[in-house]
Design a protein around this motif. Structure first.
Motif, PDB file in Angstrom:
ATOM      1  N   GLU A  45       0.827  -1.191   0.000  1.00 44.12           N
ATOM      2  CA  GLU A  45       0.000   0.000   0.000  1.00 44.12           C
ATOM      3  C   GLU A  45       0.868   1.249   0.000  1.00 44.12           C
ATOM      4  O   GLU A  45       1.986   1.255   0.493  1.00 44.12           O
ATOM      5  CB  GLU A  45      -0.926   0.022   1.235  1.00 44.12           C
ATOM      6  CG  GLU A  45      -0.219  -0.007   2.559  1.00 44.12           C
ATOM      7  CD  GLU A  45      -1.176  -0.119   3.736  1.00 44.12           C
ATOM      8  OE1 GLU A  45      -2.402  -0.181   3.526  1.00 44.12           O
ATOM      9  OE2 GLU A  45      -0.689  -0.117   4.884  1.00 44.12           O
ATOM     10  N   ARG A  46       0.303   2.289  -0.594  1.00 47.72           N
ATOM     11  CA  ARG A  46       1.013   3.553  -0.633  1.00 47.72           C
ATOM     12  C   ARG A  46       0.942   4.226   0.727  1.00 47.72           C
ATOM     13  O   ARG A  46      -0.069   4.116   1.422  1.00 47.72           O
ATOM     14  CB  ARG A  46       0.415   4.467  -1.699  1.00 47.72           C
ATOM     15  CG  ARG A  46       1.291   5.617  -2.129  1.00 47.72           C
ATOM     16  CD  ARG A  46       0.537   6.543  -3.064  1.00 47.72           C
ATOM     17  NE  ARG A  46      -0.346   7.419  -2.292  1.00 47.72           N
ATOM     18  CZ  ARG A  46      -0.079   8.694  -2.027  1.00 47.72           C
ATOM     19  NH1 ARG A  46       1.021   9.242  -2.488  1.00 47.72           N
ATOM     20  NH2 ARG A  46      -0.921   9.422  -1.323  1.00 47.72           N
ATOM     21  N   VAL A  47       1.998   4.926   1.081  1.00 46.99           N
ATOM     22  CA  VAL A  47       2.036   5.634   2.359  1.00 46.99           C
ATOM     23  C   VAL A  47       2.031   7.144   2.138  1.00 46.99           C
ATOM     24  O   VAL A  47       1.233   7.870   2.726  1.00 46.99           O
ATOM     25  CB  VAL A  47       3.279   5.223   3.175  1.00 46.99           C
ATOM     26  CG1 VAL A  47       3.398   6.058   4.439  1.00 46.99           C
ATOM     27  CG2 VAL A  47       3.238   3.740   3.506  1.00 46.99           C
ATOM     28  N   PHE A  62      -4.156   6.822   7.028  1.00 43.81           N
ATOM     29  CA  PHE A  62      -3.694   6.093   8.213  1.00 43.81           C
ATOM     30  C   PHE A  62      -2.348   6.600   8.740  1.00 43.81           C
ATOM     31  O   PHE A  62      -1.906   6.187   9.806  1.00 43.81           O
ATOM     32  CB  PHE A  62      -3.655   4.585   7.959  1.00 43.81           C
ATOM     33  CG  PHE A  62      -2.909   4.168   6.721  1.00 43.81           C
ATOM     34  CD1 PHE A  62      -3.607   3.819   5.577  1.00 43.81           C
ATOM     35  CD2 PHE A  62      -1.523   4.125   6.694  1.00 43.81           C
ATOM     36  CE1 PHE A  62      -2.936   3.423   4.430  1.00 43.81           C
ATOM     37  CE2 PHE A  62      -0.849   3.744   5.556  1.00 43.81           C
ATOM     38  CZ  PHE A  62      -1.554   3.389   4.415  1.00 43.81           C
ATOM     39  N   VAL A  63      -1.683   7.511   8.012  1.00 46.04           N
ATOM     40  CA  VAL A  63      -0.426   8.073   8.514  1.00 46.04           C
ATOM     41  C   VAL A  63      -0.469   9.594   8.633  1.00 46.04           C
ATOM     42  O   VAL A  63       0.490  10.197   9.118  1.00 46.04           O
ATOM     43  CB  VAL A  63       0.789   7.677   7.650  1.00 46.04           C
ATOM     44  CG1 VAL A  63       0.937   6.167   7.604  1.00 46.04           C
ATOM     45  CG2 VAL A  63       0.706   8.282   6.255  1.00 46.04           C
ATOM     46  N   LYS A  64      -1.560  10.209   8.205  1.00 43.33           N
ATOM     47  CA  LYS A  64      -1.648  11.667   8.266  1.00 43.33           C
ATOM     48  C   LYS A  64      -1.456  12.167   9.682  1.00 43.33           C
ATOM     49  O   LYS A  64      -2.033  11.641  10.628  1.00 43.33           O
ATOM     50  CB  LYS A  64      -3.003  12.127   7.731  1.00 43.33           C
ATOM     51  CG  LYS A  64      -3.057  12.251   6.231  1.00 43.33           C
ATOM     52  CD  LYS A  64      -4.406  12.789   5.779  1.00 43.33           C
ATOM     53  CE  LYS A  64      -4.457  12.892   4.271  1.00 43.33           C
ATOM     54  NZ  LYS A  64      -5.788  13.356   3.794  1.00 43.33           N
ATOM     55  N   LEU A  85       4.647   5.828  16.271  1.00 41.56           N
ATOM     56  CA  LEU A  85       4.464   4.568  15.560  1.00 41.56           C
ATOM     57  C   LEU A  85       3.529   3.627  16.308  1.00 41.56           C
ATOM     58  O   LEU A  85       3.497   3.601  17.545  1.00 41.56           O
ATOM     59  CB  LEU A  85       5.811   3.902  15.328  1.00 41.56           C
ATOM     60  CG  LEU A  85       6.632   4.513  14.187  1.00 41.56           C
ATOM     61  CD1 LEU A  85       8.098   4.161  14.304  1.00 41.56           C
ATOM     62  CD2 LEU A  85       6.069   4.062  12.841  1.00 41.56           C
ATOM     63  N   GLU A  86       2.783   2.873  15.538  1.00 40.26           N
ATOM     64  CA  GLU A  86       1.813   1.917  16.069  1.00 40.26           C
ATOM     65  C   GLU A  86       2.189   0.519  15.585  1.00 40.26           C
ATOM     66  O   GLU A  86       2.833   0.369  14.536  1.00 40.26           O
ATOM     67  CB  GLU A  86       0.411   2.286  15.564  1.00 40.26           C
ATOM     68  CG  GLU A  86      -0.020   3.687  15.902  1.00 40.26           C
ATOM     69  CD  GLU A  86      -1.286   4.111  15.171  1.00 40.26           C
ATOM     70  OE1 GLU A  86      -1.736   3.358  14.270  1.00 40.26           O
ATOM     71  OE2 GLU A  86      -1.821   5.195  15.485  1.00 40.26           O
TER      72      GLU A  86
END
Length: 117
Positions: A45-47, A62-64, A85-86
């Protein structure tokens, strides 16, 4: 053409980590770049993505607010600063470059990020 991602490792939830991607063999300033990831058993998936000058960036939801992509055109480097980080961020992270936004022609070998809870 080579894209080499590095900087991964084992961290705890809430920690920060910066990934780097060293690019060689192409006209760096002419390329847009992106970071992608692939978690175990999941599709890639793209980040995040960044344009030619670095003036425009975009992120998956999900990273914004946690991740920041940047580039250094003088050093042919692309970075991904990852904060808070999760465990769900655990994945192999890849950098990729392309001449056209949304199309990535070159991919590097990934670097593994493992986030423990």
């Amino acid at each position: 053409v080579q894209l080499q991602a590095f900087g991964g490792g084992l961290v705890q939830a809430g920690d920060s980590l910066t990934l780097s991607c060293q690019v060689s063999g192409l006209s760096f300033r002419n390329y847009v770049f992106g970071w992608f990831r692939q978690a175990p058993g999941k599709e890639r998936e793209r980040v995040a993505g960044i344009n030619w000058s670095g003036s425009s960036t975009n992120y998956e939801d999900f990273v914004k607010g946690r991740f920041t992509i940047s580039r250094d055109n003088a050093k042919n480097m692309v970075y991904l600063q990852m904060n808070n980080l999760e465990p769900e961020d655990t994945a192999v992270y890849y950098c990729a470059g392309g001449l056209v936004v949304g199309t990535f022609d070159y991919w590097g070998k990934g670097t593994l990020v493992t986030v423990s809870s």
